[in-house]
Design a protein around this motif. Sequence first.
Motif, mmCIF file in Angstrom:
data_model
loop_
_atom_site.group_PDB
_atom_site.id
_atom_site.type_symbol
_atom_site.label_atom_id
_atom_site.label_comp_id
_atom_site.label_asym_id
_atom_site.label_seq_id
_atom_site.Cartn_x
_atom_site.Cartn_y
_atom_site.Cartn_z
ATOM 1 N N ILE A 186 0.847 -1.187 0.000
ATOM 2 C CA ILE A 186 0.000 0.000 0.000
ATOM 3 C C ILE A 186 0.883 1.237 0.000
ATOM 4 O O ILE A 186 1.744 1.400 0.869
ATOM 5 N N ALA A 187 0.658 2.106 -0.975
ATOM 6 C CA ALA A 187 1.426 3.350 -1.042
ATOM 7 C C ALA A 187 0.851 4.388 -0.100
ATOM 8 O O ALA A 187 1.592 5.035 0.652
ATOM 9 N N ARG A 188 -0.470 4.554 -0.139
ATOM 10 C CA ARG A 188 -1.121 5.567 0.699
ATOM 11 C C ARG A 188 -2.560 5.170 0.982
ATOM 12 O O ARG A 188 -3.170 4.414 0.223
ATOM 13 N N LEU A 189 -3.071 5.722 2.064
ATOM 14 C CA LEU A 189 -4.477 5.602 2.430
ATOM 15 C C LEU A 189 -4.967 7.009 2.721
ATOM 16 O O LEU A 189 -4.385 7.713 3.555
ATOM 17 N N GLN A 190 -6.006 7.435 2.026
ATOM 18 C CA GLN A 190 -6.515 8.794 2.178
ATOM 19 C C GLN A 190 -7.937 8.768 2.719
ATOM 20 O O GLN A 190 -8.813 8.112 2.155
ATOM 21 N N VAL A 191 -8.144 9.508 3.791
ATOM 22 C CA VAL A 191 -9.484 9.724 4.332
ATOM 23 C C VAL A 191 -9.893 11.143 3.950
ATOM 24 O O VAL A 191 -9.244 12.110 4.343
ATOM 25 N N LEU A 192 -10.958 11.265 3.173
ATOM 26 C CA LEU A 192 -11.437 12.564 2.699
ATOM 27 C C LEU A 192 -12.834 12.808 3.266
ATOM 28 O O LEU A 192 -13.762 12.045 2.997
ATOM 29 N N GLU A 193 -12.962 13.862 4.058
ATOM 30 C CA GLU A 193 -14.247 14.233 4.657
ATOM 31 C C GLU A 193 -14.652 15.582 4.106
ATOM 32 O O GLU A 193 -13.925 16.567 4.226
ATOM 33 N N ARG A 194 -15.833 15.632 3.433
ATOM 34 C CA ARG A 194 -16.267 16.839 2.739
ATOM 35 C C ARG A 194 -17.606 17.314 3.276
ATOM 36 O O ARG A 194 -18.430 16.518 3.731
ATOM 37 N N THR A 195 -17.810 18.611 3.230
ATOM 38 C CA THR A 195 -19.132 19.177 3.492
ATOM 39 C C THR A 195 -19.781 19.495 2.152
ATOM 40 O O THR A 195 -19.159 20.087 1.265
ATOM 41 N N ARG A 371 -15.843 23.135 3.012
ATOM 42 C CA ARG A 371 -14.453 22.722 3.154
ATOM 43 C C ARG A 371 -14.340 21.209 3.018
ATOM 44 O O ARG A 371 -15.325 20.459 3.122
ATOM 45 N N SER A 372 -13.143 20.770 2.781
ATOM 46 C CA SER A 372 -12.823 19.344 2.732
ATOM 47 C C SER A 372 -11.551 19.116 3.535
ATOM 48 O O SER A 372 -10.601 19.903 3.465
ATOM 49 N N PHE A 373 -11.558 18.043 4.307
ATOM 50 C CA PHE A 373 -10.415 17.690 5.147
ATOM 51 C C PHE A 373 -9.847 16.375 4.625
ATOM 52 O O PHE A 373 -10.569 15.386 4.492
ATOM 53 N N SER A 374 -8.577 16.380 4.322
ATOM 54 C CA SER A 374 -7.919 15.204 3.762
ATOM 55 C C SER A 374 -6.794 14.767 4.690
ATOM 56 O O SER A 374 -5.911 15.564 5.028
ATOM 57 N N LEU A 375 -6.847 13.510 5.098
ATOM 58 C CA LEU A 375 -5.798 12.929 5.931
ATOM 59 C C LEU A 375 -5.098 11.850 5.112
ATOM 60 O O LEU A 375 -5.699 10.836 4.744
ATOM 61 N N THR A 481 -5.428 19.316 -5.411
ATOM 62 C CA THR A 481 -5.702 17.965 -5.876
ATOM 63 C C THR A 481 -5.548 16.939 -4.767
ATOM 64 O O THR A 481 -6.147 15.863 -4.820
ATOM 65 N N VAL A 482 -4.754 17.260 -3.743
ATOM 66 C CA VAL A 482 -4.574 16.356 -2.613
ATOM 67 C C VAL A 482 -5.657 16.574 -1.566
ATOM 68 O O VAL A 482 -6.200 15.619 -0.995
ATOM 69 N N ALA A 483 -5.995 17.834 -1.306
ATOM 70 C CA ALA A 483 -6.917 18.155 -0.219
ATOM 71 C C ALA A 483 -8.376 17.965 -0.591
ATOM 72 O O ALA A 483 -9.195 17.686 0.287
ATOM 73 N N ALA A 484 -8.741 18.117 -1.856
ATOM 74 C CA ALA A 484 -10.142 18.108 -2.249
ATOM 75 C C ALA A 484 -10.550 16.936 -3.114
ATOM 76 O O ALA A 484 -11.746 16.679 -3.267
#
Length: 491
Positions: A186-195, A371-375, A481-484
């Motif tokens: 696994i290269a990355r795991l992204q959790v994206l939480e958007r309103t 907003r969008s929160f990206s981890l 592109t990473v955050a949204a």
Amino acid sequence: MARKHDRDSTRNEYELSPVKFSRLTRRGILLGLSLSQLITLAVAVLSVVGALYAGGGILLTYSAPIWLACAVLTWVPAGGRKLIEWVPVTFRWAWRVTGGHLIYRRRVVKPRPAGTLALPGDAAALREYMDPETEAAMIHDPHQHTLTAVIGLSHPAFVLLDPGEQERRVTAWGRVLATTCRSGRIARLQVLERTLPDSGTGLAEWWDAHGDADGSWAATTYQELIERAGPAGERHATTLSLALDMKTAARQIRTAGGGLRGAAAVLRQEMTTLVAALRTADLTASAWLTPGEVAVILRSAYDPAIAATLERHGDLGRDLATAGPVAVTEAWDQLRSDSAHHAVLWISEWPRSLVYPGFLAPVLLSTGIHRSFSLICTPIRSDQAARDIRKKKTEHISDAAQRQKIGQIEDAGQTAEYHDVLQQEADLTAGHGILRYTGLINISAPSTDELEAAVSAVEQAAIQASCETRRLVGQQAAAFTVAALPLARTV
């Protein structure tokens, strides 16, 4: 005594345990100096020594602009960085300005090549691949050599759960992250939480499930009101993106047939493992997102004004070839797309003191802000993590010995960083995984004034969450592109 022990065990079982983040390391190669600082310092020393040997005080005066400029670049800070660290950022920005890379306009009469995503910048190289077995959209990044799939998540409000249930869910989520670390592919795991603006589809779905469309006047009127209801309020949507490292999994990909088909087969294995881990964590996972569903997310990120319409009309905007923006203009500290202005904040410091797992609630539950929160979670293989920890320990010990030799006092920050390294070593020895976390927050607004007000509100919410945020400059397009976007990319 037995009763007291039972009471203590029961109380600890239902108490929420606080957590602590490691500090962002600011160590350098020698005495806290980075490579760029050492180079400029060496230039300054060489210019001074050369002037003294060649002509004494006169040449030292003539060479003063050189060693003074090097000293200023090495030691003077600006915006949280030393001036020398701004040099590559400034040069890259100047290159992009002179090359015309800050403005993107879609060529409407010239369609994109088949299978590519209509995204600006380096994201234009991304390719679409639909898995024939799961019908999931897999995004291939030829630059970073990853293949990414996206899944939707639904979960109850964490802050409304009792402490015991919160503790159980935090532990279960830790097992999910540990699963990604053990895989090694696994290269990355992204959790994206958007309103998102509430499009009213929830009311329609409730009426379809519970309503009685018997043709009466009341039922007809109620159904018409639901159909005419516009967006009201906002809702939260969460996605999880899983990126396969095609370089690390090269052998398995060749075994599975090679190419994107073989990579998709390997990624399917990881997807099955992840879904099983999510179920054990009581997270309700939807089906893996199709190309149409991914296209709606991409279109809504660049054009928030159309998000509610796309959701209400399920047949619109579901083509990845046209999901990108029509126009993008990048500035030093913000981005302008189709119908919104955007600004990306980087969480440069996570809480330094003990906090409870719900510490991000002020940021994630802020109302009235799009907003969008990206981890971004980057798992590190255990052998590589062990090497990095040993290297950090050696550097800390050698730097401490060097500081003691020259009479420099060791401050509390350096001691805290060393204790963080020891804690990571203990966690790795206990069988836990090591991950690097990157947090980005994208704020969107219809105008520049509203954007600045929203950014200020999010910065204050981050302060309440014991986090430090910094506005990224010179790289807003790449950060967006990473955050949204749920593409599991890095910046």
